[in-house]
Write a protein that holds these residues in place. Structure first.
Motif, mmCIF file in Angstrom:
data_model
loop_
_atom_site.group_PDB
_atom_site.id
_atom_site.type_symbol
_atom_site.label_atom_id
_atom_site.label_comp_id
_atom_site.label_asym_id
_atom_site.label_seq_id
_atom_site.Cartn_x
_atom_site.Cartn_y
_atom_site.Cartn_z
ATOM 1 N N GLU A 295 0.821 -1.213 0.000
ATOM 2 C CA GLU A 295 0.000 0.000 0.000
ATOM 3 C C GLU A 295 0.855 1.263 0.000
ATOM 4 O OE1 GLU A 295 -3.290 0.191 2.889
ATOM 5 O OE2 GLU A 295 -2.888 -1.929 3.270
ATOM 6 N N ASP B 26 5.137 2.238 -4.052
ATOM 7 C CA ASP B 26 4.698 2.139 -5.448
ATOM 8 C C ASP B 26 5.789 1.451 -6.257
ATOM 9 O OD1 ASP B 26 2.346 3.473 -4.895
ATOM 10 O OD2 ASP B 26 3.163 5.445 -5.379
ATOM 11 N N GLN B 27 5.492 0.248 -6.725
ATOM 12 C CA GLN B 27 6.479 -0.555 -7.438
ATOM 13 C C GLN B 27 7.017 0.193 -8.655
ATOM 14 O OE1 GLN B 27 8.421 -2.924 -7.036
ATOM 15 N NE2 GLN B 27 7.901 -4.824 -8.104
ATOM 16 N N VAL C 57 8.273 3.041 -8.786
ATOM 17 C CA VAL C 57 8.170 4.496 -8.654
ATOM 18 C C VAL C 57 8.923 4.987 -7.425
ATOM 19 C CG1 VAL C 57 6.604 6.476 -8.395
ATOM 20 C CG2 VAL C 57 5.952 4.526 -9.834
ATOM 21 N N THR C 58 8.619 4.409 -6.266
ATOM 22 C CA THR C 58 9.328 4.782 -5.039
ATOM 23 C C THR C 58 10.255 3.669 -4.556
ATOM 24 O OG1 THR C 58 7.437 4.048 -3.708
ATOM 25 C CG2 THR C 58 7.536 6.376 -4.297
ATOM 26 N N CYS D 255 10.176 10.075 -5.813
ATOM 27 C CA CYS D 255 9.949 9.599 -4.439
ATOM 28 C C CYS D 255 9.443 10.740 -3.565
ATOM 29 C CB CYS D 255 11.240 9.029 -3.860
ATOM 30 S SG CYS D 255 11.821 7.504 -4.617
ATOM 31 N N VAL E 184 5.764 11.698 -4.436
ATOM 32 C CA VAL E 184 4.779 10.769 -3.872
ATOM 33 C C VAL E 184 4.603 11.040 -2.383
ATOM 34 C CG1 VAL E 184 4.318 8.358 -3.310
ATOM 35 C CG2 VAL E 184 5.114 8.975 -5.604
ATOM 36 N N ARG F 230 0.956 11.951 -0.804
ATOM 37 C CA ARG F 230 0.248 10.918 -0.055
ATOM 38 C C ARG F 230 0.559 10.894 1.434
ATOM 39 N NH1 ARG F 230 1.174 5.195 -2.104
ATOM 40 N NH2 ARG F 230 -0.650 4.885 -0.788
ATOM 41 N N GLY G 39 -5.019 6.998 -0.711
ATOM 42 C CA GLY G 39 -3.759 7.085 -1.427
ATOM 43 C C GLY G 39 -3.907 7.854 -2.707
#
Length: 355
Positions: free
Chosen positions: A282, A285-286, A288-289, A314, A317, A321, A355
């Motif tokens: 959760e 983010d695969q 992405v971060t 990173c 995001v 969020r 999110g």
């Protein structure tokens, strides 16, 4: 709004070193004060806050060598909280279920953020009896063991944007930050670093309960020039430690309710390489971060691809969020609904924080 925040007494608010729950309570409290709410914080006497502090003991219980019974201090705190119940529109508890019998008896408007794991069999009969108590999850996955209780929403943790400096470029080491305990996976982090051939810096505390584990399992694996044990650190050292790392290694093997260190790393622009347990899918983010990986071999491969992650992404995001502003907005929405006595809690699909 007149709001009481009731913090655990194990650490100061905010903690001087390690302590996730108390840190989140501090961030929330200070943002509520900044927005003009009348906030009372029940916490340790050495806490630092812009709210009205009601000191429950001189210092954090974990660091007090004279404290032998931590529960006694929490029971006394509840007596003080309920003696002042008429002064608050809502009481926000962060001490799990300790207050449930008193809150039900007094009929106060209250809500509890559950900060810990809920998959322990001992909890099931207790929460069946107190299934009416309003509670908040810190991830959707945290709810899975107790889907039937009175969930009011999921509110992801948030951090102040100005407390974590963005680091455009990472350093030449991997970072591990947290507790030295079996579920946190330090042994796996060490294995990952060795497989990747990259230095690992370990900033971690060793509780008395985990001292034997550290001596018998971890210490023998640290006899390697790639591994550096830094010890327990706080702010601002934590920000530089994370920001100067190439990546944070988070190889947990338990149902992590949230994992605050992941968003601390993101705030610095540092990608995360983590095992996909509990809340991790959760929060992360695969691609992405960071990277979700299944074992040490796959994690070592992810280390080789860490340059594929955009550090500015990173940070972006994190700001979208996981800021304190967003967290406080979500909590206020729940407060206002509870005070207005609206009957329906928020579901997983339409929760406050999606999110």
């Amino acid at each position: 709004m007149r709001i009481a925040q009731v913090a655990p007494l194990f650490e100061s608010v905010p903690p001087k070193l390690y302590g996730g729950t108390e840190r989140v309570v501090s961030y929330l409290t200070e943002e509520l004060v900044r927005r003009g709410h009348e906030v009372t914080l029940f916490a340790n006497g050495d806490s630092v806050t812009g709210a009205q502090l009601v000191p429950m003991c001189p210092e954090s219980l974990r660091l007090d060598p004279n404290c032998k019974d931590q529960l006694a201090h929490h029971i006394l705190m509840l007596e003080h909280v309920f003696a002042e119940k008429e002064n608050f529109d809502i009481i926000h508890f962060h001490i799990d279920y300790l207050h449930f019998p008193l809150s039900r008896y007094h009929g106060i408007v209250n809500v509890t953020t559950l900060h810990g794991r809920l998959d322990m069999p001992d909890l099931l009969p207790l929460y069946r009896v107190f299934s009416d108590m309003a509670v908040i999850s810190i991830s959707d996955s945290q709810r899975e063991p107790l889907p039937f209780i009175n969930w009011q929403g999921t509110v992801y943790h948030g951090l102040p944007e100005n407390q974590f400096r963005f680091h455009k470029k990472g350093g030449d080491y991997l970072a591990f930050l947290g507790r030295v305990s079996p579920e946190k996976g330090l042994d796996q982090a060490i294995e990952i670093a060795k497989r990747a051939g990259m230095k690992l810096k370990v900033a971690a505390k060793v509780d008395k309960a985990d001292a034997e584990y550290f001596e018998t399992v971890i210490r023998p694996t640290m006899d390697n020039p790639l591994i550096e044990f830094v010890g327990e650190i706080g702010y601002p050292d934590k920000c530089e430690f994370l920001g100067n790392a190439a990546a944070l290694i988070f190889p947990i093997n338990w149902p992590e309710p949230f994992g605050l260190v992941m968003i601390e790393a993101m705030a610095c622009g540092t990608p995360v390489i983590a095992y996909p347990f509990g809340s991790v899918p959760e929060v992360l983010d695969q691609g992405v971060t960071g990277f979700l990986v299944s074992d040490a071999e796959e994690a070592a491969g992810a280390v080789a691809r860490i340059a594929d992650i955009n550090r500015a992404g990173c940070r972006r995001v994190f700001e979208e969020r996981f800021s304190t502003r967003r967290m406080t907005h979500d909590y206020l929405a729940i407060y206002q609904r509870l005070i207005g006595e609206e009957p329906e809690p928020l579901t997983l699909s339409d929760g406050v924080s999606v999110g």
